[in-house]
Design a protein around this motif. Structure first.
Motif, PDB file in Angstrom:
ATOM      1  N   VAL A  82      51.679  34.251  14.550  1.00  0.00           N
ATOM      2  CA  VAL A  82      50.280  33.873  14.738  1.00  0.00           C
ATOM      3  C   VAL A  82      49.409  34.962  14.129  1.00  0.00           C
ATOM      4  O   VAL A  82      49.234  36.027  14.729  1.00  0.00           O
ATOM      5  N   PRO A  83      48.854  34.746  12.933  1.00  0.00           N
ATOM      6  CA  PRO A  83      48.009  35.777  12.335  1.00  0.00           C
ATOM      7  C   PRO A  83      46.801  36.072  13.206  1.00  0.00           C
ATOM      8  O   PRO A  83      46.194  35.172  13.782  1.00  0.00           O
ATOM      9  N   ALA A  84      46.456  37.333  13.307  1.00  0.00           N
ATOM     10  CA  ALA A  84      45.288  37.769  14.065  1.00  0.00           C
ATOM     11  C   ALA A  84      44.312  38.442  13.118  1.00  0.00           C
ATOM     12  O   ALA A  84      44.632  38.759  11.972  1.00  0.00           O
ATOM     13  N   ARG A  85      43.118  38.662  13.611  1.00  0.00           N
ATOM     14  CA  ARG A  85      42.118  39.453  12.900  1.00  0.00           C
ATOM     15  C   ARG A  85      42.082  40.831  13.551  1.00  0.00           C
ATOM     16  O   ARG A  85      41.866  40.935  14.763  1.00  0.00           O
ATOM     17  N   ILE A  86      42.286  41.860  12.761  1.00  0.00           N
ATOM     18  CA  ILE A  86      42.334  43.226  13.279  1.00  0.00           C
ATOM     19  C   ILE A  86      41.252  44.045  12.591  1.00  0.00           C
ATOM     20  O   ILE A  86      41.277  44.235  11.377  1.00  0.00           O
ATOM     21  N   GLY A  87      40.291  44.509  13.383  1.00  0.00           N
ATOM     22  CA  GLY A  87      39.252  45.387  12.870  1.00  0.00           C
ATOM     23  C   GLY A  87      39.650  46.836  13.113  1.00  0.00           C
ATOM     24  O   GLY A  87      40.129  47.163  14.198  1.00  0.00           O
ATOM     25  N   PRO A 108      45.548  40.718  -0.411  1.00  0.00           N
ATOM     26  CA  PRO A 108      44.474  39.752  -0.188  1.00  0.00           C
ATOM     27  C   PRO A 108      44.058  39.567   1.265  1.00  0.00           C
ATOM     28  O   PRO A 108      43.018  38.957   1.528  1.00  0.00           O
ATOM     29  N   ARG A 109      44.831  40.037   2.205  1.00  0.00           N
ATOM     30  CA  ARG A 109      44.448  39.872   3.617  1.00  0.00           C
ATOM     31  C   ARG A 109      43.623  41.045   4.126  1.00  0.00           C
ATOM     32  O   ARG A 109      43.263  41.071   5.305  1.00  0.00           O
ATOM     33  N   ALA A 110      43.327  42.017   3.286  1.00  0.00           N
ATOM     34  CA  ALA A 110      42.530  43.174   3.692  1.00  0.00           C
ATOM     35  C   ALA A 110      41.139  43.092   3.083  1.00  0.00           C
ATOM     36  O   ALA A 110      40.941  42.550   1.996  1.00  0.00           O
ATOM     37  N   ARG A 111      40.173  43.613   3.827  1.00  0.00           N
ATOM     38  CA  ARG A 111      38.802  43.650   3.351  1.00  0.00           C
ATOM     39  C   ARG A 111      38.106  44.862   3.955  1.00  0.00           C
ATOM     40  O   ARG A 111      38.667  45.529   4.838  1.00  0.00           O
ATOM     41  N   PHE A 157      50.483  48.210   7.496  1.00  0.00           N
ATOM     42  CA  PHE A 157      51.565  47.556   8.247  1.00  0.00           C
ATOM     43  C   PHE A 157      51.191  46.116   8.586  1.00  0.00           C
ATOM     44  O   PHE A 157      51.987  45.190   8.404  1.00  0.00           O
ATOM     45  N   TRP A 158      49.988  45.926   9.131  1.00  0.00           N
ATOM     46  CA  TRP A 158      49.612  44.609   9.643  1.00  0.00           C
ATOM     47  C   TRP A 158      49.223  43.649   8.538  1.00  0.00           C
ATOM     48  O   TRP A 158      49.448  42.439   8.672  1.00  0.00           O
ATOM     49  N   ALA A 159      48.673  44.150   7.449  1.00  0.00           N
ATOM     50  CA  ALA A 159      48.411  43.265   6.309  1.00  0.00           C
ATOM     51  C   ALA A 159      49.725  42.716   5.763  1.00  0.00           C
ATOM     52  O   ALA A 159      49.835  41.527   5.438  1.00  0.00           O
ATOM     53  N   LYS A 160      50.761  43.572   5.673  1.00  0.00           N
ATOM     54  CA  LYS A 160      52.072  43.128   5.199  1.00  0.00           C
ATOM     55  C   LYS A 160      52.703  42.120   6.155  1.00  0.00           C
ATOM     56  O   LYS A 160      53.467  41.243   5.728  1.00  0.00           O
ATOM     57  N   MET A 215      40.383  44.273   8.620  1.00  0.00           N
ATOM     58  CA  MET A 215      39.145  44.817   8.086  1.00  0.00           C
ATOM     59  C   MET A 215      39.078  46.305   8.386  1.00  0.00           C
ATOM     60  O   MET A 215      38.986  46.717   9.547  1.00  0.00           O
ATOM     61  N   LEU A 216      39.142  47.122   7.344  1.00  0.00           N
ATOM     62  CA  LEU A 216      38.942  48.562   7.464  1.00  0.00           C
ATOM     63  C   LEU A 216      37.454  48.840   7.333  1.00  0.00           C
ATOM     64  O   LEU A 216      36.750  48.172   6.568  1.00  0.00           O
TER      65      LEU A 216
END
Length: 260
Positions: free
Chosen positions: A51-56, A97-100, A70-73, A79-80
């Protein structure tokens, strides 16, 4: 549910049964545009999160960048953040592509889980700037206090313990202390290692938050070791006997006196 009645197995069962999914809005579970969803493990790569999550991530230094990778992979959206997010362009492009990038306020709003990875002296400013934003958030508190860098806040930690001081400045958050017990280089070196995963101690008062963070620790390539309630975080804080132990989960449980 009282914390002391919750075993590690129960925590992981909660996470596997959907605690993380419950924390993630449906829109957050959609893949980022143009990125294929990988359901099968690839050699030498972490298994994608169910289950993908959003991690700030508040902070984009060594620890924030390492955890974000780690979590993008693993398939999470990350989001950094920085007060100058445009300076993070190269970093986030390197994570895929999952990082911003965003501002701290944007990262807190973005994240179903928020990682605090800034110098501890910044915690009072976080409290002033984002006081209302912490309410109900699952927060991974990865900060440590050092005398040379953190001044008066270090004195507070010495007097009250780091768990109490974090709870003061991140008021209203569902805090889990994790990824604070070692240098980021040990995390980068040991993620997904063979021969017994490195144990990562966790402490928190909210069983569901602990379950969520335990799952993220596993997906980062480590063995989560739930030490107890938030007050127990002092047992693996910087300067404690539990700090900097590059050992397996079972060895860490034995060292810290934690029942499996």
């Amino acid at each position: 549910m009282h914390f002391n009645s919750v075993s590690r197995r129960t925590l992981l069962t909660l996470a596997a049964a959907g605690v993380l999914a419950a924390a993630v809005p449906a829109a957050a579970q959609e893949p980022v545009a143009n990125e294929p969803v990988a359901n099968e493990p690839v050699a030498n790569e972490p298994v994608k999160a169910a289950v993908p999550a959003r991690i700030g991530i508040i902070g984009a230094g060594n620890i924030g960048g390492t955890l974000g990778s780690f979590w993008a992979k693993a398939g999470h959206a990350v989001m950094l953040s920085s007060r100058h997010p445009e300076e993070l362009k190269t970093l986030v492009e390197g994570l895929g592509p999952r990082a911003r990038a965003g501002t701290p306020a944007e990262a807190i709003a973005f994240g179903d889980v928020v990682v605090v990875a800034v110098p501890y002296k910044a915690y009072p400013q976080l409290a002033r700037d984002y006081a209302a934003a912490w309410a109900g958030k699952v927060v991974i508190d990865a900060g440590n206090a050092t005398q040379a860098r953190d001044g008066e806040v270090y004195g507070e930690v010495q007097a009250q313990g780091i768990a109490a001081v974090s709870a003061k400045y991140l008021a209203g958050a569902r805090i889990v202390r994790a990824f604070n017990f070692a240098n980021y280089k040990l995390f980068a070196k040991n993620a997904h290692r063979d021969g017994g995963r490195m144990g990562i101690p966790l402490a928190g008062d909210d069983p569901q938050a602990l379950a969520t963070v335990s799952r993220l620790v596993e997906e980062a390539g480590f063995d989560p070791v739930v030490v107890g309630p938030l007050a127990k975080a002092d047992s693996f804080a910087m300067g404690s006997p539990g700090f900097g132990l590059e050992i397996t989960g079972p060895e860490l449980r034995s060292r810290l006196g934690v029942a499996r």
